[in-house]
Design a protein around this motif. Structure first.
Motif, PDB file in Angstrom:
ATOM      1  N   MET A   1      29.509  40.308  43.014  1.00 39.78           N
ATOM      2  CA  MET A   1      30.741  39.895  43.658  1.00 39.78           C
ATOM      3  C   MET A   1      31.686  41.092  43.738  1.00 39.78           C
ATOM      4  O   MET A   1      31.931  41.766  42.746  1.00 39.78           O
ATOM      5  CB  MET A   1      31.375  38.772  42.844  1.00 39.78           C
ATOM      6  N   PRO A   2      32.218  41.371  44.924  1.00 35.45           N
ATOM      7  CA  PRO A   2      33.090  42.544  45.057  1.00 35.45           C
ATOM      8  C   PRO A   2      34.422  42.351  44.320  1.00 35.45           C
ATOM      9  O   PRO A   2      34.895  41.237  44.129  1.00 35.45           O
ATOM     10  CB  PRO A   2      33.336  42.655  46.551  1.00 35.45           C
ATOM     11  N   PHE A   3      34.959  43.444  43.926  1.00 41.13           N
ATOM     12  CA  PHE A   3      36.282  43.507  43.323  1.00 41.13           C
ATOM     13  C   PHE A   3      37.280  43.413  44.474  1.00 41.13           C
ATOM     14  O   PHE A   3      37.163  44.137  45.461  1.00 41.13           O
ATOM     15  CB  PHE A   3      36.394  44.855  42.601  1.00 41.13           C
ATOM     16  N   LYS A   4      38.268  42.526  44.408  1.00 44.30           N
ATOM     17  CA  LYS A   4      39.215  42.339  45.515  1.00 44.30           C
ATOM     18  C   LYS A   4      40.536  43.017  45.186  1.00 44.30           C
ATOM     19  O   LYS A   4      41.173  42.707  44.179  1.00 44.30           O
ATOM     20  CB  LYS A   4      39.431  40.855  45.801  1.00 44.30           C
ATOM     21  N   VAL A   5      40.936  43.933  46.075  1.00 43.02           N
ATOM     22  CA  VAL A   5      42.148  44.721  45.859  1.00 43.02           C
ATOM     23  C   VAL A   5      43.107  44.521  47.027  1.00 43.02           C
ATOM     24  O   VAL A   5      42.726  44.681  48.187  1.00 43.02           O
ATOM     25  CB  VAL A   5      41.809  46.224  45.709  1.00 43.02           C
ATOM     26  N   GLY A   6      44.348  44.182  46.694  1.00 42.15           N
ATOM     27  CA  GLY A   6      45.391  44.047  47.697  1.00 42.15           C
ATOM     28  C   GLY A   6      46.133  45.359  47.875  1.00 42.15           C
ATOM     29  O   GLY A   6      46.392  46.076  46.906  1.00 42.15           O
ATOM     30  N   PHE A   7      46.449  45.679  49.117  1.00 42.82           N
ATOM     31  CA  PHE A   7      47.239  46.860  49.446  1.00 42.82           C
ATOM     32  C   PHE A   7      48.495  46.371  50.160  1.00 42.82           C
ATOM     33  O   PHE A   7      48.416  45.891  51.294  1.00 42.82           O
ATOM     34  CB  PHE A   7      46.451  47.813  50.344  1.00 42.82           C
ATOM     35  N   ILE A   8      49.625  46.470  49.482  1.00 42.72           N
ATOM     36  CA  ILE A   8      50.887  46.039  50.070  1.00 42.72           C
ATOM     37  C   ILE A   8      51.399  47.195  50.916  1.00 42.72           C
ATOM     38  O   ILE A   8      51.691  48.283  50.404  1.00 42.72           O
ATOM     39  CB  ILE A   8      51.900  45.652  48.977  1.00 42.72           C
TER      40      ILE A   8
ATOM     41  N   SER B   1      45.527  36.071  44.444  1.00 41.66           N
ATOM     42  CA  SER B   1      44.173  35.942  44.983  1.00 41.66           C
ATOM     43  C   SER B   1      43.381  37.243  44.853  1.00 41.66           C
ATOM     44  O   SER B   1      42.177  37.263  45.090  1.00 41.66           O
ATOM     45  CB  SER B   1      44.214  35.499  46.450  1.00 41.66           C
ATOM     46  N   ASN B   2      44.058  38.322  44.481  1.00 41.39           N
ATOM     47  CA  ASN B   2      43.406  39.623  44.312  1.00 41.39           C
ATOM     48  C   ASN B   2      43.224  39.937  42.835  1.00 41.39           C
ATOM     49  O   ASN B   2      43.978  39.458  41.990  1.00 41.39           O
ATOM     50  CB  ASN B   2      44.254  40.718  44.973  1.00 41.39           C
ATOM     51  N   ASP B   3      42.227  40.783  42.542  1.00 42.81           N
ATOM     52  CA  ASP B   3      42.022  41.234  41.170  1.00 42.81           C
ATOM     53  C   ASP B   3      43.063  42.269  40.772  1.00 42.81           C
ATOM     54  O   ASP B   3      43.412  42.408  39.602  1.00 42.81           O
ATOM     55  CB  ASP B   3      40.615  41.829  41.018  1.00 42.81           C
ATOM     56  N   PHE B   4      43.532  43.009  41.771  1.00 45.92           N
ATOM     57  CA  PHE B   4      44.513  44.076  41.535  1.00 45.92           C
ATOM     58  C   PHE B   4      45.270  44.290  42.833  1.00 45.92           C
ATOM     59  O   PHE B   4      44.725  44.086  43.912  1.00 45.92           O
ATOM     60  CB  PHE B   4      43.787  45.371  41.121  1.00 45.92           C
ATOM     61  N   ASN B   5      46.529  44.725  42.732  1.00 43.34           N
ATOM     62  CA  ASN B   5      47.338  44.995  43.924  1.00 43.34           C
ATOM     63  C   ASN B   5      48.018  46.353  43.794  1.00 43.34           C
ATOM     64  O   ASN B   5      48.542  46.689  42.727  1.00 43.34           O
ATOM     65  CB  ASN B   5      48.419  43.913  44.100  1.00 43.34           C
ATOM     66  N   PHE B   6      47.995  47.116  44.884  1.00 44.13           N
ATOM     67  CA  PHE B   6      48.719  48.383  44.972  1.00 44.13           C
ATOM     68  C   PHE B   6      49.906  48.160  45.900  1.00 44.13           C
ATOM     69  O   PHE B   6      49.752  47.683  47.009  1.00 44.13           O
ATOM     70  CB  PHE B   6      47.856  49.493  45.589  1.00 44.13           C
TER      71      PHE B   6
END
Length: 106
Positions: free
Chosen positions: A1-8, A93-98
């Motif tokens: 399962m891919p790691f989900k990363v948000g980019f603000i 909903s993301n594992d991490f957000n930048f």
């Protein structure tokens, strides 16, 4: 399962598709298939998804970084989050957000 990363995102002043970048050796070829919705109109400073059809725009550093990760890191699923889409539910909903281009000052 891919790691989900948000980019603000939300930059409209740090253009990547620009001769100032490419004449220094910057390679923007990875942006060839970037959805136009995430390019910014240089006049209105709006994302093309919010502009009239046919408006031309350019990628800025925050979206370009997210797209580079998308193209080069197959184990990472990116979630580009514009200012209007920023909600606690979306962030969770993301594992991490930048936070790259939009902040409380924008």
């Amino acid at each position: 399962m891919p790691f989900k990363v948000g980019f603000i995102v939300g930059k409209d002043t740090d253009l990547v598709e620009d001769p100032k970048f490419t004449t220094l050796g910057g390679d923007t070829s990875f942006l060839a298939d970037l959805p136009d919705d995430w390019r910014v109109d240089p006049e209105s400073h709006d994302y093309l998804k919010d502009c009239k059809p046919g408006t031309k725009g350019f990628a800025h550093c925050d979206v370009a970084l997210a797209w580079w990760v998308h193209k080069h890191c197959p184990d990472i699923q990116i979630d580009i989050i514009g200012p209007a889409d920023l909600t606690l539910q979306r962030l969770k909903s993301n594992d991490f957000n930048f936070s790259l281009g939009f902040n409380a000052v924008n």
